[in-house]
Motif scaffolding. Structure first.
Motif, PDB file in Angstrom:
ATOM      1  N   VAL A 133     -10.973   3.848  -3.272  1.00  9.04           N
ATOM      2  CA  VAL A 133      -9.809   5.074  -3.038  1.00  9.04           C
ATOM      3  C   VAL A 133      -8.762   4.495  -1.972  1.00  9.04           C
ATOM      4  CG1 VAL A 133      -9.164   7.398  -2.588  1.00  9.04           C
ATOM      5  CG2 VAL A 133     -11.284   6.858  -4.181  1.00  9.04           C
ATOM      6  N   PHE A 134      -9.352   4.458  -0.976  1.00  8.46           N
ATOM      7  CA  PHE A 134      -8.560   3.805   0.198  1.00  8.46           C
ATOM      8  C   PHE A 134      -7.631   2.540  -0.214  1.00  8.46           C
ATOM      9  CE2 PHE A 134      -7.955   0.896   3.839  1.00  8.46           C
ATOM     10  CZ  PHE A 134      -7.204   1.812   4.736  1.00  8.46           C
ATOM     11  N   THR A 141      -0.601   2.511  -4.929  1.00  7.16           N
ATOM     12  CA  THR A 141       0.151   3.516  -4.915  1.00  7.16           C
ATOM     13  C   THR A 141       1.290   3.838  -3.609  1.00  7.16           C
ATOM     14  OG1 THR A 141      -1.120   5.076  -3.636  1.00  7.16           O
ATOM     15  CG2 THR A 141      -1.202   5.309  -5.909  1.00  7.16           C
ATOM     16  N   ASN A 142       0.723   2.811  -2.435  1.00  8.14           N
ATOM     17  CA  ASN A 142       1.589   2.756  -1.473  1.00  8.14           C
ATOM     18  C   ASN A 142       1.765   4.215  -0.538  1.00  8.14           C
ATOM     19  OD1 ASN A 142       3.166   1.089   0.396  1.00  8.14           O
ATOM     20  ND2 ASN A 142       5.025   1.645  -0.306  1.00  8.14           N
ATOM     21  N   GLY A 148       4.091   0.345   8.237  1.00 12.57           N
ATOM     22  CA  GLY A 148       5.469   0.468   7.576  1.00 12.57           C
ATOM     23  C   GLY A 148       5.660   0.108   6.058  1.00 12.57           C
ATOM     24  N   ASP A 149       6.661   0.392   5.799  1.00 12.66           N
ATOM     25  CA  ASP A 149       6.848   0.295   4.110  1.00 12.66           C
ATOM     26  C   ASP A 149       7.801  -0.955   3.878  1.00 12.66           C
ATOM     27  OD1 ASP A 149       6.823   0.943   1.557  1.00 12.66           O
ATOM     28  OD2 ASP A 149       8.253   2.467   1.460  1.00 12.66           O
ATOM     29  N   TYR A 150       7.272  -1.858   2.796  1.00  9.32           N
ATOM     30  CA  TYR A 150       7.816  -2.888   2.417  1.00  9.32           C
ATOM     31  C   TYR A 150       8.077  -2.911   1.164  1.00  9.32           C
ATOM     32  CZ  TYR A 150       7.117  -4.172   7.361  1.00  9.32           C
ATOM     33  OH  TYR A 150       6.826  -4.129   8.782  1.00  9.32           O
ATOM     34  N   GLN A 155       4.847  -8.657   1.739  1.00 10.52           N
ATOM     35  CA  GLN A 155       4.946  -8.148   3.129  1.00 10.52           C
ATOM     36  C   GLN A 155       4.148  -6.861   3.307  1.00 10.52           C
ATOM     37  OE1 GLN A 155       9.379  -7.395   2.377  1.00 10.52           O
ATOM     38  NE2 GLN A 155       9.862  -9.120   3.672  1.00 10.52           N
ATOM     39  N   ARG A 156       3.971  -6.274   2.333  1.00  9.17           N
ATOM     40  CA  ARG A 156       2.856  -5.114   2.601  1.00  9.17           C
ATOM     41  C   ARG A 156       1.524  -5.504   2.846  1.00  9.17           C
ATOM     42  NH1 ARG A 156       5.676  -2.762  -2.191  1.00  9.17           N
ATOM     43  NH2 ARG A 156       3.723  -3.509  -3.539  1.00  9.17           N
ATOM     44  N   VAL A 157       1.047  -6.570   2.275  1.00  9.34           N
ATOM     45  CA  VAL A 157      -0.222  -6.978   2.596  1.00  9.34           C
ATOM     46  C   VAL A 157      -0.448  -7.846   3.847  1.00  9.34           C
ATOM     47  CG1 VAL A 157      -1.979  -9.033   1.988  1.00  9.34           C
ATOM     48  CG2 VAL A 157      -0.908  -7.505   0.289  1.00  9.34           C
ATOM     49  N   VAL A 158       0.643  -8.250   4.093  1.00  5.14           N
ATOM     50  CA  VAL A 158       0.862  -9.035   5.614  1.00  5.14           C
ATOM     51  C   VAL A 158       1.147  -7.931   6.423  1.00  5.14           C
ATOM     52  CG1 VAL A 158       1.921 -10.450   7.387  1.00  5.14           C
ATOM     53  CG2 VAL A 158       1.763 -11.203   4.755  1.00  5.14           C
TER      54      VAL A 158
END
Length: 232
Positions: A133-134, A141-142, A148-150, A155-158
């Protein structure tokens, strides 16, 4: 006059137990294939942003024009959800049967080798459900934006794995996954009748250890490499 409800016969109960073990083995096999494929995709992060983002986009466009955009991912998600429900249901059914059997007692109890993975199988599975779920809230779903939001998946993974507590959660979850895989593959081999000899049991045990180790190491390489700055 009260009527009594007939309890299932021992033969019926045994057949149901065997069926549930098969359901658990087959659904578990689907998850093993999925986690291996997912692990391979995660390793694309070492190819850089272009390679990882191209891979992510390819998954969404896979099957076009027969399937709509992201259609393949939704089909995969639905299959995995049904497999997860079947796996959880069969697990709790077998657990409840085992608990009931213990309360009635046995004339002879069969000795079972209690490995660490076997002892933590049940609670490790529950922990993996919470982690799933986490994980979906963070990378699908971000919803959880730890750093931060990318717009770019890379970029989201890094950014996510630059946060130490995110990596810690991931490490704990992967250790639980490794234990689950090791014991699950061994149990599935037993259910499918692939451990009838000492040599077969040794092969099944070795295979379970290898798969579990490869998956854990493969999943942990990206987050740890990002955390220490090897991947940026």
């Amino acid at each position: 006059m009260a009527t009594s409800v007939a309890s299932p016969s021992p033969v019926t109960a045994r057949r149901t137990t065997i069926a549930m073990k098969l359901v658990m083995a087959v659904s578990g096999a689907l998850f093993v294939l999925y986690v291996i494929a997912h692990m391979y995709g995660n390793l694309k992060v070492f190819g850089g942003q272009q390679a990882f983002d191209d891979y992510s986009e390819h998954l969404r466009s896979l099957g076009e024009p027969i399937l709509p955009y992201s259609g393949f991912l939704w089909v995969l998600r639905i299959v995995l959800i049904f497999a997860l429900l079947a796996h959880v249901y069969s697990a709790f059914y077998l657990w409840s049967r085992a608990q009931g059997a213990r309360t009635t007692g046995y004339a002879v109890k069969k000795a079972v080798a209690a490995t660490i993975s076997a002892r933590f199988m049940r609670w490790g599975g529950v922990a993996l459900l919470f982690f799933l779920v986490f994980h979906l809230l963070q990378f699908t779903t971000n919803t959880i934006r730890a750093n931060g939001d990318y717009p770019s998946p890379y970029q989201r993974v890094v950014a996510g794995f630059q946060v130490w507590w995110v990596v810690l959660i991931y490490v704990i979850a992967m250790v639980a996954l490794g234990m689950h895989l090791r014991h699950g593959i061994w149990s599935a081999a037993q259910t499918l009748g692939w451990t009838s000899s000492a040599r077969a049991r040794g092969t099944a045990n070795t295979l379970a250890i290898i798969v579990a180790t490869v998956v854990v190491v493969g999943f942990l390489l990206p987050p740890l490499s990002i955390l220490v700055g090897f991947v940026k």
